[in-house]
Motif scaffolding. Structure first.
Motif, PDB file in Angstrom:
ATOM      1  N   ASP A  90       4.250   8.601   4.672  1.00  0.00           N
ATOM      2  CA  ASP A  90       4.099   7.244   4.116  1.00  0.00           C
ATOM      3  C   ASP A  90       4.931   6.206   4.870  1.00  0.00           C
ATOM      4  O   ASP A  90       4.583   5.029   4.905  1.00  0.00           O
ATOM      5  CB  ASP A  90       4.501   7.224   2.638  1.00  0.00           C
ATOM      6  N   ASP A 123       1.954   2.034   7.952  1.00  0.00           N
ATOM      7  CA  ASP A 123       1.734   0.705   8.528  1.00  0.00           C
ATOM      8  C   ASP A 123       2.603   0.501   9.763  1.00  0.00           C
ATOM      9  O   ASP A 123       2.983  -0.636  10.089  1.00  0.00           O
ATOM     10  CB  ASP A 123       2.035  -0.367   7.468  1.00  0.00           C
ATOM     11  N   GLU A 134      -6.272   7.068  -4.428  1.00  0.00           N
ATOM     12  CA  GLU A 134      -6.777   5.873  -3.732  1.00  0.00           C
ATOM     13  C   GLU A 134      -7.262   6.246  -2.333  1.00  0.00           C
ATOM     14  O   GLU A 134      -6.515   6.828  -1.541  1.00  0.00           O
ATOM     15  CB  GLU A 134      -5.668   4.818  -3.638  1.00  0.00           C
ATOM     16  N   ILE A 135      -8.486   5.855  -2.043  1.00  0.00           N
ATOM     17  CA  ILE A 135      -9.111   6.202  -0.754  1.00  0.00           C
ATOM     18  C   ILE A 135      -8.321   5.607   0.415  1.00  0.00           C
ATOM     19  O   ILE A 135      -8.149   6.243   1.450  1.00  0.00           O
ATOM     20  CB  ILE A 135     -10.570   5.671  -0.711  1.00  0.00           C
ATOM     21  N   THR A 136      -7.818   4.394   0.228  1.00  0.00           N
ATOM     22  CA  THR A 136      -7.123   3.740   1.348  1.00  0.00           C
ATOM     23  C   THR A 136      -5.883   4.535   1.765  1.00  0.00           C
ATOM     24  O   THR A 136      -5.565   4.614   2.947  1.00  0.00           O
ATOM     25  CB  THR A 136      -6.685   2.311   0.978  1.00  0.00           C
ATOM     26  N   ARG A 137      -5.202   5.128   0.793  1.00  0.00           N
ATOM     27  CA  ARG A 137      -4.020   5.932   1.142  1.00  0.00           C
ATOM     28  C   ARG A 137      -4.432   7.191   1.904  1.00  0.00           C
ATOM     29  O   ARG A 137      -3.753   7.614   2.839  1.00  0.00           O
ATOM     30  CB  ARG A 137      -3.249   6.319  -0.127  1.00  0.00           C
ATOM     31  N   GLU A 171      -7.073   7.451   3.750  1.00  0.00           N
ATOM     32  CA  GLU A 171      -7.526   7.016   5.088  1.00  0.00           C
ATOM     33  C   GLU A 171      -6.325   6.756   6.007  1.00  0.00           C
ATOM     34  O   GLU A 171      -6.368   7.042   7.198  1.00  0.00           O
ATOM     35  CB  GLU A 171      -8.416   5.771   4.963  1.00  0.00           C
ATOM     36  N   LYS A 172      -5.275   6.204   5.427  1.00  0.00           N
ATOM     37  CA  LYS A 172      -4.057   5.994   6.228  1.00  0.00           C
ATOM     38  C   LYS A 172      -3.467   7.330   6.665  1.00  0.00           C
ATOM     39  O   LYS A 172      -3.004   7.484   7.789  1.00  0.00           O
ATOM     40  CB  LYS A 172      -3.025   5.191   5.420  1.00  0.00           C
ATOM     41  N   ARG A 182      -5.646   8.669   9.479  1.00  0.00           N
ATOM     42  CA  ARG A 182      -5.414   7.984  10.773  1.00  0.00           C
ATOM     43  C   ARG A 182      -4.117   8.473  11.414  1.00  0.00           C
ATOM     44  O   ARG A 182      -4.052   8.714  12.621  1.00  0.00           O
ATOM     45  CB  ARG A 182      -5.366   6.462  10.567  1.00  0.00           C
TER      46      ARG A 182
END
Lengths: 87, 289
Positions: B32, B36, B70-73, B75-76, B79
């Motif tokens: 985590d 970003d 959450e899908i965005t997490r 996906e991160k 990646r």
């Protein structure tokens, strides 16, 4: 009510001091207000209240630490050590 | 493959880790922290992974919940996995948010059919998006999870069975829960599916008390103290029972001692495993004769 609602209620009393205070004063009434079933309300009334005090204090401290860390710059100190041996 | 002992990557001890790679077999990076991150930071991780095996550890997905992750997490995570290609990744069997509210830490969900099913669905979703199942970690809790129908071991076993995920067994979490809620940690270990145990976390903690509740105190898993002897004993026990090679990570998040002290704990973990493996061999030979 759904399992998701039950978890949401737990999140509220874990995070929100005022909601927790109201819950501790009258667990059944507060849980009912949120729309939880009789069975769920009873489970909440009978929950580990000592543990609630311990856990919520721990969660609060974690949130404070996270807030402090988020205000710091992103890893300014260690990059040079990793890059030291890079080709 | 051999048992491996490593440590959690933290900026405060990064220099010490890199200076002691002869003692450290593997490092665990909090995924985590890099969700970003800039290209430069990702590049640094890639460089690190060329120097020492890297595994990722997630802390914010909230897999053990009736709420979809959450899908965005995911996906991160996907990646980051693609860019760094760690050996494996792991996440906690915890819920971390509910009704849009962030708890701010790992919380034990109600141990019910709903969270077993939710966790299994979330794990399959994670596998689909990230490309690999995470190893799942048992968490420490200071509160007996409200609304539970099952004990911790049954609940964990059900999720492991339904998802086929491997278990990252945090021995201090297990120990703290056992102490706080009157269980026998050795008995708890004996009831876990041994073939699923692939990695281990070791950490320390401290006793906390609350004046409001008189003399009552509970053991807090805080990652700020040295690994206690009781936890090394549990490591020996696990090593004496499982066949899998184990990846053991020492977690330390603050109040960092000297690097010598951390390396000493790595050595102690290595010794504890060695004793357990020796005991296993003796037991096998006894059975064979």
């Amino acid at each position: 009510m759904s399992a998701q609602d039950f978890e949401a209620f737990l999140a509220i009393i874990y995070v929100d001091k005022n909601a927790r205070k109201s819950f501790l004063a009258d667990p059944i009434a507060e849980a009912k207000k949120y729309g939880l079933s009789e069975n769920e309300c009873t489970k909440l009334r009978d929950m580990d209240m000592t543990g609630l005090a311990f856990a919520t204090r721990s969660f609060e401290r974690k949130r404070e630490i996270k807030l402090k860390l988020s205000q710091r710059k992103f890893f300014p100190t260690w990059l040079r050590f990793v890059f030291r041996d890079s080709p | 493959m051999m048992d491996r002992i490593g440590i959690g990557w933290r900026s405060e001890i990064a220099a010490g880790i890199l200076a002691n790679l002869n003692e450290i077999d593997v490092v665990e990076v909090i995924a985590d922290d890099f969700f970003d991150a800039t290209n430069k930071h990702i590049q640094s991780l890639q460089t690190l992974s060329k120097q020492v095996p890297v595994v990722f550890h997630g802390v914010s997905l909230g897999l053990a919940s009736s709420t979809p992750v959450e899908i965005t997490r995911l996906e991160k995570t996907a990646r980051l996995m693609e860019k760094v290609r760690p050996e494996s990744w792991s996440e906690h069997l915890a819920f971390v948010r509910g009704g849009g509210l962030e708890i701010g830490h790992l919380a034990a969900p109600p141990r019910t059919d709903a969270t077993i099913e939710g966790a299994i669905k979330n794990l399959f979703l994670a596998k689909r998006i990230v490309g690999a199942l995470p190893h799942v970690e048992n968490i420490a809790t200071l509160i007996e999870p409200p609304g539970s129908d099952y004990d911790e071991v049954f609940w964990i076993n059900s999720i492991l069975h339904g998802s086929n995920a491997g278990l990252l067994l945090d021995l201090h979490n297990l120990y703290a829960n056992a102490i706080n809620f009157g269980e026998d940690p050795f008995y708890m270990i004996s009831k876990l599916p041994l073939e699923k145990i692939v990695s281990i976390h070791l950490a320390g903690g401290k006793w906390v008390s609350n004046k409001q509740y008189g003399d009552e105190r509970r053991l807090l898993d805080d990652h700020l103290h040295d690994v206690p002897d009781a936890v090394y004993s549990l490591l020996t026990e696990v090593a004496s029972m499982v066949n899998n090679p184990l990846t053991v990570i020492i977690e330390r998040d603050g109040l960092f001692p000297s690097m010598e002290c951390l390396i000493q704990q790595i050595k102690q973990a290595r010794h504890a495993i060695s004793v357990g493996r020796g005991r296993k061999t003796i037991n096998q030979n006894t059975v064979a004769t």
